[in-house]
Design an enzyme around this catalytic site. Structure first.
Site, PDB file in Angstrom:
ATOM      1  N   ASP A   1       0.885  -1.165   0.000  1.00  0.00           N
ATOM      2  CA  ASP A   1       0.000   0.000   0.000  1.00  0.00           C
ATOM      3  C   ASP A   1       0.921   1.213   0.000  1.00  0.00           C
ATOM      4  O   ASP A   1       1.493   1.564   1.033  1.00  0.00           O
ATOM      5  CB  ASP A   1      -0.891  -0.040   1.254  1.00  0.00           C
ATOM      6  CG  ASP A   1      -1.609   1.280   1.515  1.00  0.00           C
ATOM      7  OD1 ASP A   1      -1.617   2.156   0.623  1.00  0.00           O
ATOM      8  OD2 ASP A   1      -2.170   1.433   2.625  1.00  0.00           O
TER       9      ASP A   1
ATOM     10  N   LYS B   1       3.160  11.211  -3.762  1.00  0.00           N
ATOM     11  CA  LYS B   1       2.027  10.598  -4.464  1.00  0.00           C
ATOM     12  C   LYS B   1       1.069  11.654  -5.023  1.00  0.00           C
ATOM     13  O   LYS B   1       0.358  11.416  -5.988  1.00  0.00           O
ATOM     14  CB  LYS B   1       1.304   9.674  -3.485  1.00  0.00           C
ATOM     15  CG  LYS B   1       0.260   8.782  -4.089  1.00  0.00           C
ATOM     16  CD  LYS B   1      -0.162   7.769  -3.040  1.00  0.00           C
ATOM     17  CE  LYS B   1      -1.428   7.051  -3.421  1.00  0.00           C
ATOM     18  NZ  LYS B   1      -1.820   6.085  -2.383  1.00  0.00           N
TER      19      LYS B   1
ATOM     20  N   GLU C   1      -7.205   0.903  -4.316  1.00  0.00           N
ATOM     21  CA  GLU C   1      -7.149   0.761  -2.857  1.00  0.00           C
ATOM     22  C   GLU C   1      -8.451   0.235  -2.244  1.00  0.00           C
ATOM     23  O   GLU C   1      -8.418  -0.678  -1.412  1.00  0.00           O
ATOM     24  CB  GLU C   1      -6.743   2.093  -2.228  1.00  0.00           C
ATOM     25  CG  GLU C   1      -5.260   2.378  -2.448  1.00  0.00           C
ATOM     26  CD  GLU C   1      -4.873   3.833  -2.276  1.00  0.00           C
ATOM     27  OE1 GLU C   1      -5.716   4.627  -1.803  1.00  0.00           O
ATOM     28  OE2 GLU C   1      -3.731   4.184  -2.627  1.00  0.00           O
TER      29      GLU C   1
ATOM     30  N   ASP D   1     -12.900   5.016   2.670  1.00  0.00           N
ATOM     31  CA  ASP D   1     -11.453   5.077   2.906  1.00  0.00           C
ATOM     32  C   ASP D   1     -11.000   6.535   2.974  1.00  0.00           C
ATOM     33  O   ASP D   1     -10.873   7.207   1.957  1.00  0.00           O
ATOM     34  CB  ASP D   1     -10.731   4.332   1.765  1.00  0.00           C
ATOM     35  CG  ASP D   1      -9.206   4.333   1.939  1.00  0.00           C
ATOM     36  OD1 ASP D   1      -8.690   5.037   2.833  1.00  0.00           O
ATOM     37  OD2 ASP D   1      -8.529   3.632   1.159  1.00  0.00           O
TER      38      ASP D   1
HETATM   39  P1  ADP Z   1      -2.666   7.206   3.423  1.00  0.00           P
HETATM   40  O1  ADP Z   1      -2.925   5.818   2.960  1.00  0.00           O
HETATM   41  O2  ADP Z   1      -3.374   8.223   2.638  1.00  0.00           O
HETATM   42  O3  ADP Z   1      -1.234   7.530   3.616  1.00  0.00           O
HETATM   43  P2  ADP Z   1      -3.474   6.319   6.058  1.00  0.00           P
HETATM   44  O4  ADP Z   1      -4.652   5.468   5.870  1.00  0.00           O
HETATM   45  O5  ADP Z   1      -2.214   5.701   6.478  1.00  0.00           O
HETATM   46  O6  ADP Z   1      -3.332   7.301   4.848  1.00  0.00           O
HETATM   47  O7  ADP Z   1      -3.865   7.435   7.124  1.00  0.00           O
HETATM   48  C1  ADP Z   1      -2.986   8.447   7.453  1.00  0.00           C
HETATM   49  C2  ADP Z   1      -3.759   9.600   8.005  1.00  0.00           C
HETATM   50  O8  ADP Z   1      -4.541   9.155   9.092  1.00  0.00           O
HETATM   51  C3  ADP Z   1      -2.863  10.685   8.482  1.00  0.00           C
HETATM   52  O9  ADP Z   1      -3.333  11.943   8.057  1.00  0.00           O
HETATM   53  C4  ADP Z   1      -2.975  10.564   9.987  1.00  0.00           C
HETATM   54  O10 ADP Z   1      -2.784  11.815  10.610  1.00  0.00           O
HETATM   55  C5  ADP Z   1      -4.394  10.093  10.142  1.00  0.00           C
HETATM   56  N1  ADP Z   1      -4.615   9.419  11.418  1.00  0.00           N
HETATM   57  C6  ADP Z   1      -3.950   8.350  11.895  1.00  0.00           C
HETATM   58  N2  ADP Z   1      -4.416   8.043  13.118  1.00  0.00           N
HETATM   59  C7  ADP Z   1      -5.388   8.958  13.405  1.00  0.00           C
HETATM   60  C8  ADP Z   1      -6.242   9.190  14.532  1.00  0.00           C
HETATM   61  N3  ADP Z   1      -6.177   8.430  15.619  1.00  0.00           N
HETATM   62  N4  ADP Z   1      -7.118  10.214  14.474  1.00  0.00           N
HETATM   63  C9  ADP Z   1      -7.174  11.003  13.390  1.00  0.00           C
HETATM   64  N5  ADP Z   1      -6.406  10.843  12.319  1.00  0.00           N
HETATM   65  C10 ADP Z   1      -5.509   9.829  12.322  1.00  0.00           C
HETATM   66 MG    MG Z   2      -4.387   4.684   2.285  1.00  0.00          MG
END
Ligand code: ADP
Ligand code: MG
Length: 662
Positions: free
Chosen positions: A13, A74, A179, A205
């Site tokens: 991912d 990205k 995704e 998502d």
């Molecule tokens: P991506 O795949 O787009 O990189 P993710 O699914 O890994 O994203 O999510 C990352 C985002 O989730 C970040 O912006 C992070 O700040 C947010 N995030 C992670 N944990 C929390 C939480 N407990 N509360 C709010 N936002 C969160």
């Molecule tokens: Mg993601």
């Protein structure tokens, strides 16, 4: 140590903010932890005077080295420098982006004391290589192949650029996977055999940089995406930015210092804001502290969950609107959704969960899948499937994508003939038989469009070709089979064949993937102009009926039996009427449906009066003649009104009455 076994294929991912790698082994998907034991790794790359750092090491030093720490590559991948989103991103981005060759955005860094330029592909390749190394260490193998996930609305350029990044990282891409599809697979595997029959799942998502909604129907290992929607520019980072803006304002008010142009201060504030945001997901209030934020001044403040929600309410509302639109597209009502699956770190925000739950009238949301890992989990399952590994359940997985917009061709009368309606699952093959619309028509022009509007030119032109050398035959007698064929990768082939001669031609259309915004705009236009389009279709229908009527008149006048029934004057007059009608058709293509219908009534009246009074259009072929009309025509001829007789006949009641009396 040398690799001791054949390397398995992995699932990656490649997230905007965090990446995750997983593998199928020991009869299950395993999420692979990095060297620090974390199951996700920041998609960060940092350059210093001595090193190039990746993952946590890069993210941890971002505030110290904001202009040389690259994240969100990205967002730039496969895009042009002057794309609106790139220009918007540049406003809040702490590192420098300039225009490179072919209009590519280039990231400028200072590495080992020298200025260097990198493409987003190169940065993503570094992240992918890091994930590959994490897997290599864990598996004690030299991994070669991977399934890599991308947002559902990545266009072809973005997908290709992601593949290029993988190649740079030494990875063979088994498949690029959307995704939300990956997440829905994770959900299915997680449920094991728990689901019987057909289940409708909404995958929500909300990650760090993108938002995707997918409506997926799961049935016996078959995943059919019924509709997709989302936003390529909506996620946790936008929420962080809102909080950053809020505190920049507060710092300005309190300290009379503007940090909005200071990358280092902004980066440090952003780190603190992201942390605060995460804490607010579990507590109603938190504090934020940044030592020496700017000019030696410390910053300390508090923020409530309510304030955070208020700052981002428009984003949250947008998420719900997208869910609504996606449901409408698939013609799903809320009660049809069996499960609402949360994916992406930002789905931990309580307000987002509450709004989604309210939208589904209080339905329990499905949180059994770890939102940060679901996508990599699904990618690893597909990687196993494609490399012939995995359990029976994994082997049974069938992935089905859907068309976001209808596909069709320009039919006679300038109207879009839809071959494959939007949201049809692919692969798909559909055939239509078309007939010639002129006598002795020797070619068919096949012009292919994508979109929902009635008028082809309001849609997106995809390509065209000509089927030529057709046998000479009367109108309607020559037929051709048009075939639209779309394979599993979305590549479209359109062909046409004339069956008697076997004459054929075809075109392969590499559809440009439309951005989500483009698709949304087109669907919105289709909704907005629905009434206008219906009017247009009415016009076209009326026009085709009239055109056919004139054609029948013309054909009939060539018939010897009819010819014999008419006096010379009548015959010549009718030839004139037909000629004028053809001219009228030529210049009145855009006439209103009612005008076209009136015109047809006029012609019917003239025909029926001269050749077969009281006869219907359908009986043109067997019309008897009524000779007593001839004298009447003679009179009108004398009056010099010959050219507009048809109109006069229909419009002047006394003439009509006179005719009836006659
Ligand atoms: P991506 O795949 O787009 O990189 P993710 O699914 O890994 O994203 O999510 C990352 C985002 O989730 C970040 O912006 C992070 O700040 C947010 N995030 C992670 N944990 C929390 C939480 N407990 N509360 C709010 N936002 C969160
Ligand atoms: Mg993601």
């Amino acid at each position: 140590m040398a690799p001791i076994r054949e390397p398995p294929a992995i699932g990656i991912d490649l997230g905007t903010t965090y990446s995750c790698v997983a593998v199928w082994q020991h009869n299950r998907v395993e999420i692979i932890p990095n060297e620090q034991g974390n199951r996700t790794t920041p998609s960060f790359v940092a350059f210093t005077d001595t090193d190039c750092m990746l993952g946590n090491a890069a993210k941890n030093q971002v505030a110290m080295n904001p202009t040389n720490t690259i994240f969100d590559a990205k967002r730039l991948i496969g895009r042009k420098f002057y794309d609106v989103t790139v220009q918007e991103d540049m406003k809040v981005c702490p590192f420098r982006i300039v225009q490179g060759e072919y209009g590519k955005p280039m990231i400028v860094v200072n590495y080992k004391g020298v200025q260097k330029l990198f493409t987003a592909e190169e940065i993503s390749a570094m992240v992918l290589r890091k994930m590959k190394e994490v897997a290599n260490t864990y598996l004690n193998a030299n991994v070669k192949s991977a399934v890599i996930t991308v947002p559902a609305y990545f266009d072809d350029l973005q997908r290709q650029a992601t593949k290029d990044a993988a190649a740079l990282a030494g990875l063979n891409v088994l498949r690029l996977m959307n995704e939300p599809t990956a997440a829905s697979i994770a959900y299915r595997l997680d449920k094991k055999a728990g689901i019987r029959g057909e289940t409708n799942v909404l995958v929500f998502d909300l990650g760090g940089g993108t938002f995707d909604v997918s409506l997926v129907t799961i049935n016996k290992g078959r995943f059919e995406i019924k509709a997709v929607g989302g936003d390529t520019h909506l996620g946790g980072e936008d929420f962080d930015n809102r909080m950053v803006e809020y505190f920049v304002g507060e710092f300005n008010r309190k300290e009379r210092k503007d940090i909005s142009r200071n990358p280092r201060a902004l980066a440090r504030l952003r780190v603190a804001c992201e942390r605060a945001k995460r804490i607010l997901s579990s507590t109603p209030l938190t504090s934020i502290e940044v030592d020496c934020l700017y000019d030696g001044v410390d910053f300390s403040s508090k923020i409530t969950r309510a304030k955070f929600e208020e700052l981002n309410m428009d984003f949250f509302n947008k998420c719900m609107e997208t869910v609504q639109m996606c449901m409408e597209d698939a013609k799903w009502v809320k009660s049809m959704v069996s499960e609402v699956v949360l994916v992406g770190g930002s789905t931990r925000i309580p307000k987002v969960q509450q709004m989604l739950q309210d939208f589904f009238n209080g339905k329990e949301l499905c949180k059994t899948i770890n939102p940060d890992e679901a996508v990599a989990y699904g990618a690893a399952a597909l990687a196993a499937n494609l490399s012939g590994k995995g359990s029976q359940m994994i082997k049974k997985l069938t992935l089905v994508d859907v068309l976001p917009l209808s596909l069709g061709y320009k039919a006679f009368g300038e109207v879009m003939a839809v071959m494959i309606p939007k949201n049809t699952p692919i692969p798909v093959t559909i055939e239509h038989v078309v007939c010639s619309v002129f006598d002795n028509q020797t070619s068919f022009q096949i012009t292919v469009y994508q979109g929902e509007r009635s008028r082809p030119t309001d849609n997106i032109f995809l390509g065209e070709f000509v089927l030529s050398n057709l046998p000479l035959a009367p109108r309607g007698a020559t037929k051709a089979t048009i075939r639209f064929d779309i394979d599993a990768d979305g590549i479209m082939n359109v062909s046409a064949e004339e069956p008697t001669t076997g004459q054929g031609n075809n075109i392969t259309i590499n559809k440009r993937r439309l951005t989500k915004d483009e698709i949304e705009r087109m669907l919105e236009d289709a909704r907005r102009y629905k009434v206008e389009d219906q009017e247009y279709e009415k016009k076209v229908d009326a026009f085709i009926v009239l055109e056919y009527y004139v054609y029948l008149m013309k054909t009939k006048l060539r018939d010897e039996n009819i010819r014999k029934m008419l006096s010379n004057e009548d015959f010549l007059m009718m030839v004139d009427v037909v000629t004028n009608a053809m001219q009228w058709l030529h210049v009145n293509k855009l006439a209103e449906a009612s005008e076209i219908e009136d015109k047809k009534k006029e012609l019917e009246y003239v025909w029926n009066s001269v050749v077969g009074l009281g006869q219907s259009t359908a009986s043109l072929y067997q019309m008897p003649r009524f000779s007593h009309i001839t004298e009447f025509w003679e009179l009108l001829r004398l009056a010099g009104a010959f050219a507009c007789i048809a109109m006069l006949l229909a419009r002047e009641k006394h003439v009509v009455d006179a005719l009836h009396r006659a």
